[in-house]
Design a protein around this motif. Structure first.
Motif, short mmCIF file in Angstrom:
data_model
loop_
_atom_site.label_atom_id
_atom_site.label_comp_id
_atom_site.label_asym_id
_atom_site.label_seq_id
_atom_site.Cartn_x
_atom_site.Cartn_y
_atom_site.Cartn_z
N VAL A 1 90.11 28.24 34.49
CA VAL A 1 90.38 26.81 34.62
C VAL A 1 90.16 26.13 33.27
O VAL A 1 89.10 26.27 32.66
N VAL A 2 91.18 25.43 32.82
CA VAL A 2 91.04 24.55 31.67
C VAL A 2 90.60 23.21 32.26
O VAL A 2 91.40 22.50 32.87
N VAL A 3 89.31 22.91 32.13
CA VAL A 3 88.76 21.67 32.68
C VAL A 3 88.75 20.63 31.56
O VAL A 3 88.13 20.84 30.52
N LEU A 4 89.44 19.53 31.78
CA LEU A 4 89.50 18.45 30.80
C LEU A 4 88.85 17.20 31.36
O LEU A 4 89.05 16.86 32.53
N ASP A 5 88.09 16.51 30.51
CA ASP A 5 87.52 15.22 30.93
C ASP A 5 88.39 14.09 30.41
O ASP A 5 89.38 14.31 29.71
N ASP A 6 88.02 12.86 30.77
CA ASP A 6 88.81 11.68 30.39
C ASP A 6 88.89 11.49 28.88
O ASP A 6 89.77 10.78 28.39
N ALA A 7 87.97 12.09 28.13
CA ALA A 7 87.96 11.97 26.68
C ALA A 7 88.81 13.05 26.01
O ALA A 7 88.85 13.12 24.78
N GLY A 8 89.48 13.91 26.80
CA GLY A 8 90.33 14.96 26.23
C GLY A 8 89.56 16.18 25.76
O GLY A 8 90.08 16.98 25.01
N ARG A 9 88.31 16.30 26.23
CA ARG A 9 87.50 17.46 25.86
C ARG A 9 87.61 18.53 26.93
O ARG A 9 87.75 18.21 28.12
N ALA A 10 87.49 19.78 26.51
CA ALA A 10 87.54 20.91 27.44
C ALA A 10 86.12 21.42 27.69
O ALA A 10 85.31 21.50 26.77
N LEU A 11 85.85 21.79 28.94
CA LEU A 11 84.58 22.41 29.29
C LEU A 11 84.70 23.90 29.01
O LEU A 11 85.55 24.59 29.59
N LEU A 12 83.87 24.40 28.12
CA LEU A 12 83.93 25.81 27.73
C LEU A 12 82.59 26.49 27.89
O LEU A 12 81.54 25.85 27.89
N VAL A 13 82.67 27.79 28.02
CA VAL A 13 81.50 28.65 28.14
C VAL A 13 81.32 29.37 26.81
O VAL A 13 82.30 29.84 26.21
N ARG A 14 80.08 29.46 26.36
CA ARG A 14 79.78 30.25 25.16
C ARG A 14 79.14 31.55 25.62
O ARG A 14 78.20 31.54 26.41
N GLY A 15 79.68 32.66 25.14
CA GLY A 15 79.15 33.95 25.53
C GLY A 15 79.16 34.93 24.40
O GLY A 15 79.65 34.66 23.30
N HIS A 16 78.59 36.09 24.68
CA HIS A 16 78.57 37.18 23.71
C HIS A 16 78.59 38.50 24.48
O HIS A 16 78.38 38.52 25.69
N ASP A 17 78.82 39.58 23.79
CA ASP A 17 78.82 40.91 24.38
C ASP A 17 77.39 41.44 24.32
O ASP A 17 76.72 41.32 23.30
N ALA A 18 76.93 42.04 25.40
CA ALA A 18 75.59 42.62 25.40
C ALA A 18 75.42 43.66 24.31
O ALA A 18 74.33 43.85 23.79
N ASP A 19 76.51 44.33 23.94
CA ASP A 19 76.45 45.35 22.90
C ASP A 19 76.63 44.78 21.50
O ASP A 19 76.43 45.48 20.52
N GLN A 20 77.03 43.52 21.40
CA GLN A 20 77.21 42.84 20.11
C GLN A 20 76.66 41.42 20.22
O GLN A 20 77.40 40.45 20.11
#
Length: 186
Positions: free
Chosen positions: A32-51
């Motif tokens: 889901v590309v979640v956009l708010d009224d300000a035109g910002r996207a809700l994103l998740v920050r992640g990493h690989d357990a091996d990196q």
């Protein structure tokens, strides 16, 4: 690419990842590309357990469970990963598709993704309390980012076209499904 075949070995990725005919772990996913009224996207920050030193931003979403529609999966993932409960009528699309190839948990994986659009009022605070134990190991947080912020921050963004997609969708969806094709993270 080939259709998935029965998994023959255990994987840290989870049971929804099966071994495809190409030998890679594979699953279908709804995002889901979640956009708010300000035109910002809700994103998740992640990493690989091996990196753990390598991190990236990506859209909310995940695997489609057996018997679940793409819309049902998108809504479930949005509720679980961000604490945002919406109805099917709140999703638009699909607005985009992509086949992502990436290295995760020491395996090269392929994920065929369908993306929906959801619009929410500015000021909604995401809630990560629904994260699974595995997600808590590899996810670092949620944030609202504008296309400018996405372009200026130093981490990778997936899909790579996301800043342009967010700008395009912020002004309204024209009904065209954007097919990004294959994207490799290496």
């Amino acid at each position: 690419m080939g259709e998935p075949v029965e998994a023959t070995t255990a994987s840290s990725l989870g049971p929804d990842w099966v071994r495809g005919e190409d030998g890679l772990r594979y699953r279908r996913a709804a995002r889901v590309v979640v956009l708010d009224d300000a035109g910002r996207a809700l994103l998740v920050r992640g990493h690989d357990a091996d990196q753990p030193e390598r991190a990236w931003w990506f859209t909310v979403g995940g695997g489609i469970d057996d018997g679940e529609s793409e819309v049902e999966a998108a809504l479930r993932e949005l509720r679980e990963e961000a604490g945002i409960a919406l109805d099917p009528a709140d999703l638009t699309g699909p607005v985009m598709t992509r086949s992502g190839y990436f290295h995760f948990f020491a395996e090269t994986c392929r994920q065929d993704e369908v993306f929906f659009l959801a619009r929410v009022p500015a000021g909604i605070e995401p809630d990560a309390s629904g994260w699974t134990d595995v997600e808590r190991e590899v996810l670092e947080g949620l944030a609202w980012l504008s296309p400018v912020e996405l372009r200026e921050q130093p981490l990778e963004v997936f899909p790579t076209a996301l800043p342009d997609v967010v700008e395009r969708l912020a002004s309204g969806w024209d009904g065209t499904v954007l097919h990004l094709g294959e994207e490799h993270d290496d």
